[in-house]
Scaffold this motif. Sequence first.
Motif, PDB file in Angstrom:
ATOM      1  N   ILE A   1       0.802  -1.217   0.000  1.00  0.00           N
ATOM      2  CA  ILE A   1       0.000   0.000   0.000  1.00  0.00           C
ATOM      3  C   ILE A   1       0.841   1.277   0.000  1.00  0.00           C
ATOM      4  N   SER A   2       2.163   1.134   0.006  1.00  0.00           N
ATOM      5  CA  SER A   2       3.033   2.317   0.033  1.00  0.00           C
ATOM      6  C   SER A   2       4.399   1.957  -0.525  1.00  0.00           C
ATOM      7  N   GLY A   3       5.172   2.996  -0.846  1.00  0.00           N
ATOM      8  CA  GLY A   3       6.535   2.762  -1.293  1.00  0.00           C
ATOM      9  C   GLY A   3       7.372   2.073  -0.234  1.00  0.00           C
ATOM     10  N   LYS A   4       7.158   2.448   1.038  1.00  0.00           N
ATOM     11  CA  LYS A   4       7.901   1.807   2.127  1.00  0.00           C
ATOM     12  C   LYS A   4       7.620   0.316   2.181  1.00  0.00           C
ATOM     13  N   ALA A   5       6.350  -0.062   2.032  1.00  0.00           N
ATOM     14  CA  ALA A   5       5.984  -1.476   2.062  1.00  0.00           C
ATOM     15  C   ALA A   5       6.627  -2.238   0.908  1.00  0.00           C
ATOM     16  N   ILE A   6       6.685  -1.585  -0.246  1.00  0.00           N
ATOM     17  CA  ILE A   6       7.278  -2.227  -1.420  1.00  0.00           C
ATOM     18  C   ILE A   6       8.762  -2.478  -1.209  1.00  0.00           C
ATOM     19  N   PHE A   7       9.481  -1.473  -0.729  1.00  0.00           N
ATOM     20  CA  PHE A   7      10.926  -1.634  -0.575  1.00  0.00           C
ATOM     21  C   PHE A   7      11.276  -2.531   0.611  1.00  0.00           C
ATOM     22  N   HIS A   8      10.430  -2.557   1.611  1.00  0.00           N
ATOM     23  CA  HIS A   8      10.647  -3.509   2.704  1.00  0.00           C
ATOM     24  C   HIS A   8      10.556  -4.934   2.167  1.00  0.00           C
ATOM     25  N   ALA A   9       9.549  -5.186   1.321  1.00  0.00           N
ATOM     26  CA  ALA A   9       9.394  -6.525   0.735  1.00  0.00           C
ATOM     27  C   ALA A   9      10.573  -6.869  -0.173  1.00  0.00           C
ATOM     28  N   ILE A  10      11.037  -5.901  -0.946  1.00  0.00           N
ATOM     29  CA  ILE A  10      12.190  -6.136  -1.823  1.00  0.00           C
ATOM     30  C   ILE A  10      13.426  -6.462  -0.993  1.00  0.00           C
ATOM     31  N   ASP A  11      13.631  -5.695   0.086  1.00  0.00           N
ATOM     32  CA  ASP A  11      14.786  -5.941   0.955  1.00  0.00           C
ATOM     33  C   ASP A  11      14.715  -7.317   1.623  1.00  0.00           C
ATOM     34  N   GLN A  12      13.480  -7.822   1.785  1.00  0.00           N
ATOM     35  CA  GLN A  12      13.301  -9.146   2.373  1.00  0.00           C
ATOM     36  C   GLN A  12      13.374 -10.259   1.322  1.00  0.00           C
ATOM     37  N   GLY A  13      13.663  -9.864   0.069  1.00  0.00           N
ATOM     38  CA  GLY A  13      13.868 -10.860  -0.970  1.00  0.00           C
ATOM     39  C   GLY A  13      12.641 -11.245  -1.758  1.00  0.00           C
ATOM     40  N   ASP A  14      11.604 -10.421  -1.742  1.00  0.00           N
ATOM     41  CA  ASP A  14      10.384 -10.724  -2.501  1.00  0.00           C
ATOM     42  C   ASP A  14      10.642 -10.494  -3.987  1.00  0.00           C
ATOM     43  N   SER A  15      10.883 -11.565  -4.719  1.00  0.00           N
ATOM     44  CA  SER A  15      11.248 -11.471  -6.135  1.00  0.00           C
ATOM     45  C   SER A  15      10.074 -11.071  -7.018  1.00  0.00           C
ATOM     46  N   ARG A  16       8.843 -11.148  -6.499  1.00  0.00           N
ATOM     47  CA  ARG A  16       7.681 -10.795  -7.302  1.00  0.00           C
ATOM     48  C   ARG A  16       7.701  -9.341  -7.748  1.00  0.00           C
ATOM     49  N   LEU A  17       8.430  -8.504  -7.007  1.00  0.00           N
ATOM     50  CA  LEU A  17       8.400  -7.073  -7.273  1.00  0.00           C
ATOM     51  C   LEU A  17       9.536  -6.594  -8.169  1.00  0.00           C
ATOM     52  N   GLU A  18      10.458  -7.470  -8.500  1.00  0.00           N
ATOM     53  CA  GLU A  18      11.623  -7.043  -9.281  1.00  0.00           C
ATOM     54  C   GLU A  18      11.210  -6.452 -10.626  1.00  0.00           C
ATOM     55  N   GLY A  19      10.328  -7.152 -11.338  1.00  0.00           N
ATOM     56  CA  GLY A  19       9.893  -6.666 -12.638  1.00  0.00           C
ATOM     57  C   GLY A  19       9.102  -5.378 -12.540  1.00  0.00           C
ATOM     58  N   VAL A  20       8.259  -5.276 -11.511  1.00  0.00           N
ATOM     59  CA  VAL A  20       7.468  -4.069 -11.304  1.00  0.00           C
ATOM     60  C   VAL A  20       8.382  -2.867 -11.074  1.00  0.00           C
ATOM     61  N   LEU A  21       9.383  -3.051 -10.218  1.00  0.00           N
ATOM     62  CA  LEU A  21      10.305  -1.955  -9.926  1.00  0.00           C
ATOM     63  C   LEU A  21      11.118  -1.583 -11.153  1.00  0.00           C
ATOM     64  N   ASP A  22      11.612  -2.561 -11.893  1.00  0.00           N
ATOM     65  CA  ASP A  22      12.392  -2.279 -13.097  1.00  0.00           C
ATOM     66  C   ASP A  22      11.562  -1.500 -14.115  1.00  0.00           C
TER      67      ASP A  22
END
Length: 292
Positions: free
Chosen positions: A196-217
């Motif tokens: 629901i926020s940029g913080k939540a997204i980057f926290h998940a990325i830092d925890q290794g959530d690979s689902r977001l790699e393509g979205v961020l790129d």
Amino acid sequence: MKILGADIGGTAIKIGLSDENGNLACFREYSYDSKLGGKHLVEKLIQFIADNPGFERIGISTAGQVNVEDGSILYANDNIPQYTGTKLKEILEREFQVPVLVENDANAAAIGEGYFGGGKPYDDFLCLTYGTGVGGAIVLDSHIYRGYNGIAAEFGHMITHPFGNRCNCGRSGCYETYASTTALVRRAAEIDPAFISGKAIFHAIDQGDSRLEGVLDDWVTEVSLGLASLIHIFNPPAIIIGGGIMEQEKLVDMVDKKVKELIMDSYSDVQILKAVLGNRAGVLGAASLHRN
């Protein structure tokens, strides 16, 4: 001289007390619901200012297009309904009996960065802020370039996707529809509504959530496409990028790398810099309006 600087965003109003040299005596952030409209915003702003007494001037940084001569809101989209036409300077001067100056939020951030942050070494630079939308400012010869009728640098409404997604401005395919933090969160929420926020997204990325790699790129590419066009048009020595999302150190590096891939080699010495002042840029820029 004590100056109260207030920075009105889409979800919060930040307030600080500063002297003319940018020394903050205090800094506070207040949540409010912009969707309740301009009248609600003004009521909350007056309440928050009154909670921080001891000032002799007020400087306001606000979302929307601003008439800096009379301090009114020329245009604001549906992020703040019924804000267009608000006579902010007149209202606040009547309420607090001190001089008030009002500036667009992206211009105020650029002014703050120019005086106290990443823009200090440069007479010319561009500044973009990424949040609910995308704000822009042009600094030429150490002054804000305002354009014909004072509302230049609406970078968020460059058309980057003809016939693309509908924008809050009523048109389609605008840059901010794809490159704002709102756009990133919308894409991430399609994967998991918990994002629901940029913080939540980057926290998940830092925890290794690979689902977001393509979205961020993909989002970094959208951000960089707009910057590449601005670089080819303005040929600036530097572009300062800010907004809460850009506090992520690796994100600025990702944008810089992608931009360098997209621009012509003859422009490759442009510097892509993170805003130094962070979420205080608007408050310090607002306070700095009284330096001139």
